[in-house]
Design an enzyme around this catalytic site. Structure first.
Site, PDB file in Angstrom:
ATOM      1  N   LYS A 180       0.838  -1.205   0.000  1.00  0.00           N
ATOM      2  CA  LYS A 180       0.000   0.000   0.000  1.00  0.00           C
ATOM      3  C   LYS A 180       0.873   1.256   0.000  1.00  0.00           C
ATOM      4  O   LYS A 180       0.550   2.247  -0.656  1.00  0.00           O
ATOM      5  CB  LYS A 180      -0.941   0.004   1.213  1.00  0.00           C
ATOM      6  CG  LYS A 180      -2.014  -1.062   1.153  1.00  0.00           C
ATOM      7  CD  LYS A 180      -3.179  -0.622   0.294  1.00  0.00           C
ATOM      8  CE  LYS A 180      -3.990  -1.722  -0.372  1.00  0.00           C
ATOM      9  NZ  LYS A 180      -4.428  -2.841   0.413  1.00  0.00           N
ATOM     10  N   LYS A 233      -2.830 -11.564  -9.073  1.00  0.00           N
ATOM     11  CA  LYS A 233      -4.090 -12.132  -8.585  1.00  0.00           C
ATOM     12  C   LYS A 233      -5.266 -11.263  -9.027  1.00  0.00           C
ATOM     13  O   LYS A 233      -5.097 -10.073  -9.311  1.00  0.00           O
ATOM     14  CB  LYS A 233      -4.056 -12.271  -7.065  1.00  0.00           C
ATOM     15  CG  LYS A 233      -3.986 -10.973  -6.322  1.00  0.00           C
ATOM     16  CD  LYS A 233      -4.264 -11.129  -4.837  1.00  0.00           C
ATOM     17  CE  LYS A 233      -4.258  -9.748  -4.199  1.00  0.00           C
ATOM     18  NZ  LYS A 233      -4.763  -9.683  -2.864  1.00  0.00           N
ATOM     19  N   LYS A 276      -9.808  -6.063  -6.989  1.00  0.00           N
ATOM     20  CA  LYS A 276     -10.864  -5.091  -7.308  1.00  0.00           C
ATOM     21  C   LYS A 276     -10.320  -3.885  -8.049  1.00  0.00           C
ATOM     22  O   LYS A 276     -10.982  -3.318  -8.900  1.00  0.00           O
ATOM     23  CB  LYS A 276     -11.543  -4.623  -6.014  1.00  0.00           C
ATOM     24  CG  LYS A 276     -12.587  -5.610  -5.544  1.00  0.00           C
ATOM     25  CD  LYS A 276     -13.172  -5.241  -4.193  1.00  0.00           C
ATOM     26  CE  LYS A 276     -13.862  -6.457  -3.617  1.00  0.00           C
ATOM     27  NZ  LYS A 276     -13.735  -6.561  -2.170  1.00  0.00           N
TER      28      LYS A 276
END
Ligand code: TYM
Length: 329
Positions: free
Chosen positions: A111, A194, A197
């Site tokens: 992040k 992967k 969203k």
């Protein structure tokens, strides 16, 4: 009986990674364990979502839980922020969470790389809130995808640390769980990484049949195998992984065989995946749309779930306060 807790963030519609990594296991586990499944709306706040959209996002995930087959009769289904006790346990656990180990968490480091402009304390202590979600019900099993493995390790660490600091056997050490025994990582359709969203590489439970077909037919491939029995490159192996989730083992081995003898035609391969994916998703999507329009039912489910979840949470928080020495005068 095993006590099971898990949750999914309310950051958008659920994709097949969420379904095969988590939700499908929730549904299977609810028949023979004491299960609590929640929607992690506090966790979704780290990215500062538009306040006018938050409730809609929560409602969508709740409809997706129910549409996919979670039963409010079998499981306790609730919204994280409807159970404020978790915020208190989070505060108390934070006293035993060390900055160094939080800074080393892979999800935090990712992040920081992706959103260097918004490295807030909520993001840093995200694993502590997740541990609180689990420990507050003294859960033993947590159905999650592979990407949550490290967070579960940290949860066990906090449980152990608390028990040993206060000389108690209070928190069990919960394990990450998958029905098929190995934790799953569902790949995206873009050839690497992967399904996620924010990456635009996913198929959603609410996608139309036409959208699913379009997305799968556009999935990244290559020129095809040129040598017999060669190992497929990542993009192709990813499609085999996706096929293993939606198709029968016979179909999978038929296409594996065609790859091995170089007779595979990617057009047919993708068409097969698309059709089997449509067969998996279409009935779930129909039920999601049905339940989503029933506001009264959704409110009842959430209210009933919150009431049950709070009972379990209140018992834990008062015991933890007592163990840590917080007593009423
Ligand atoms: P979240 O919201 O990112 O994802 C929800 C669940 O979906 C799984 N998942 C995947 N599994 C396999 N392949 C993928 N491509 C894939 N993408 C997502 C995740 O592993 C997860 O199980 N921190 C959690 C939410 C949470 C939680 C908890 C989970 C908060 N508190 C307590 C369990 C227990 C999260 O961000 O998941």
């Amino acid at each position: 009986m095993e006590k099971v807790v898990s949750g999914i963030r309310s950051t958008g519609n659920l994709h097949l990674g969420n379904y095969f990594g988590a939700l499908k296991n929730f549904i299977k586990m609810q028949d023979d364990a004491d299960c609590l499944f929640f929607i992690a709306d506090y966790h979704s706040l780290t990215t500062h979502p538009d306040p006018t959209q938050l409730n809609g996002n929560v409602r969508n995930v709740l409809s997706e839980y129910l549409g996919a087959g979670l039963s409010p009769e079998k499981s306790t289904i609730f919204i994280q922020s409807d159970m404020p006790e978790v915020a208190e346990l989070y505060l108390l656990l934070n006293m035993h969470a060390y900055i160094g180990e939080l800074e080393r968490t892979s999800s935090f480091k990712d992040k920081v790389r992706q959103h260097s402009e918004n490295v807030n304390a909520g993001l840093l202590t995200y694993p502590v809130l997740m541990a609180a979600d689990i420990l507050i019900h003294r859960a033993t099993q947590v159905p999650v995808g592979k990407d949550q493995e490290q967070h579960l390790e940290m949860t066990r660490q906090y449980a152990r640390r608390f028990n040993s600091k206060y000389g108690v056997e209070f928190f069990p050490e919960p394990v990450a769980y998958n029905f098929g025994s190995e934790l799953v990582k569902v790949p995206g359709l873009d050839g690497s990484g992967k399904m996620g969203k924010s990456t635009g590489n996913g198929v959603y439970l609410v996608d139309s049949d036409a959208d699913i077909r379009k997305k799968v037919m556009k999935a990244v491939t290559d020129g095809g195998p040129t040598e017999k029995n060669s190992t497929p490159p990542e993009a192709i192996e990813n499609l085999f992984t996706i096929m293993s989730l939606v198709s029968t083992p016979e179909i999978l081995s038929q296409f594996r065989g065609a790859y091995a003898d170089c007779s595979i035609r990617y057009g047919d391969f993708k068409k097969q995946i698309a059709e089997d994916m449509v067969t998996t998703v279409a009935p779930i999507r129909e039920r999601i749309f049905e339940v989503r329009s029933n506001e009264k039912y959704l409110s009842e489910v959430a209210a009933h779930g919150a009431q049950k979840a709070r009972q379990s949470a209140q018992a834990t928080v008062s015991a933890v306060r007592e163990i840590m020495g917080i007593k009423r005068f």
